[in-house]
Structure formats: C-alpha cells, structure tokens
Design a protein around this motif. Structure first.
Motif, PDB file in Angstrom:
ATOM      1  N   ASN A  22      -0.504  -9.162   6.607  1.00 42.36           N
ATOM      2  CA  ASN A  22      -0.193  -8.325   5.447  1.00 42.36           C
ATOM      3  C   ASN A  22      -1.422  -7.920   4.638  1.00 42.36           C
ATOM      4  O   ASN A  22      -1.292  -7.310   3.592  1.00 42.36           O
ATOM      5  N   MET A  25      -1.688  -4.270   3.523  1.00 37.37           N
ATOM      6  CA  MET A  25      -0.546  -3.682   2.830  1.00 37.37           C
ATOM      7  C   MET A  25      -0.865  -3.528   1.344  1.00 37.37           C
ATOM      8  O   MET A  25      -1.561  -4.342   0.761  1.00 37.37           O
ATOM      9  N   GLN A  29       4.003  -1.931  -0.992  1.00 39.98           N
ATOM     10  CA  GLN A  29       4.525  -2.264   0.335  1.00 39.98           C
ATOM     11  C   GLN A  29       4.898  -3.738   0.410  1.00 39.98           C
ATOM     12  O   GLN A  29       5.937  -4.088   0.981  1.00 39.98           O
ATOM     13  N   LYS A  47       8.249  -5.516   7.268  1.00 38.20           N
ATOM     14  CA  LYS A  47       6.865  -5.045   7.173  1.00 38.20           C
ATOM     15  C   LYS A  47       6.747  -3.631   7.731  1.00 38.20           C
ATOM     16  O   LYS A  47       6.148  -2.756   7.102  1.00 38.20           O
ATOM     17  N   LYS A  51       5.745  -0.162   5.568  1.00 41.83           N
ATOM     18  CA  LYS A  51       4.506   0.558   5.841  1.00 41.83           C
ATOM     19  C   LYS A  51       4.739   2.032   6.162  1.00 41.83           C
ATOM     20  O   LYS A  51       3.806   2.792   6.282  1.00 41.83           O
TER      21      LYS A  51
END
Length: 52
Positions: A22, A25, A29, A47, A51
């Motif tokens: 992550n 991100m 997000q 995830k 994204k």
C-alpha cells in the motif's frame, strides 16, 4: 497528529487489514480500501477498486 503521521497510521492500518503493497496509495485510496475491508470485502480486491 501531522499529515505524515496520519498517513503512516493509515498505511499501518491497511497492512494490518491485509492490504499488502500500500506504499504507493494515496490517503484517499487507503481510506476507501479500509472502508471496503471493514464492510467485508477481500483486502486485495478493495485495494484494486480503490486504485481505480
């Protein structure tokens, strides 16, 4: 809590929730993915959706 600390905390929460990789991100997000995981979604699917 500074913005950097907040982001670090979100990344740690995401890691603990099973959202691997992550680091790239954004805060938004991460929040979106954590919210989806909290509602029962698979961490990696959350995830991917966050994204987009």
């Amino acid at each position: 809590m500074s913005g950097r600390e907040k982001l670090h905390d979100l990344r740690q929460q995401a890691h603990n929730a099973g959202i691997e990789g992550n680091s790239k991100m954004t805060e938004g997000q991460l929040r979106q993915a954590l919210n989806k995981v909290g509602k029962g979604m698979d961490p990696m699917a959350a995830k991917q959706q966050a994204k987009r």
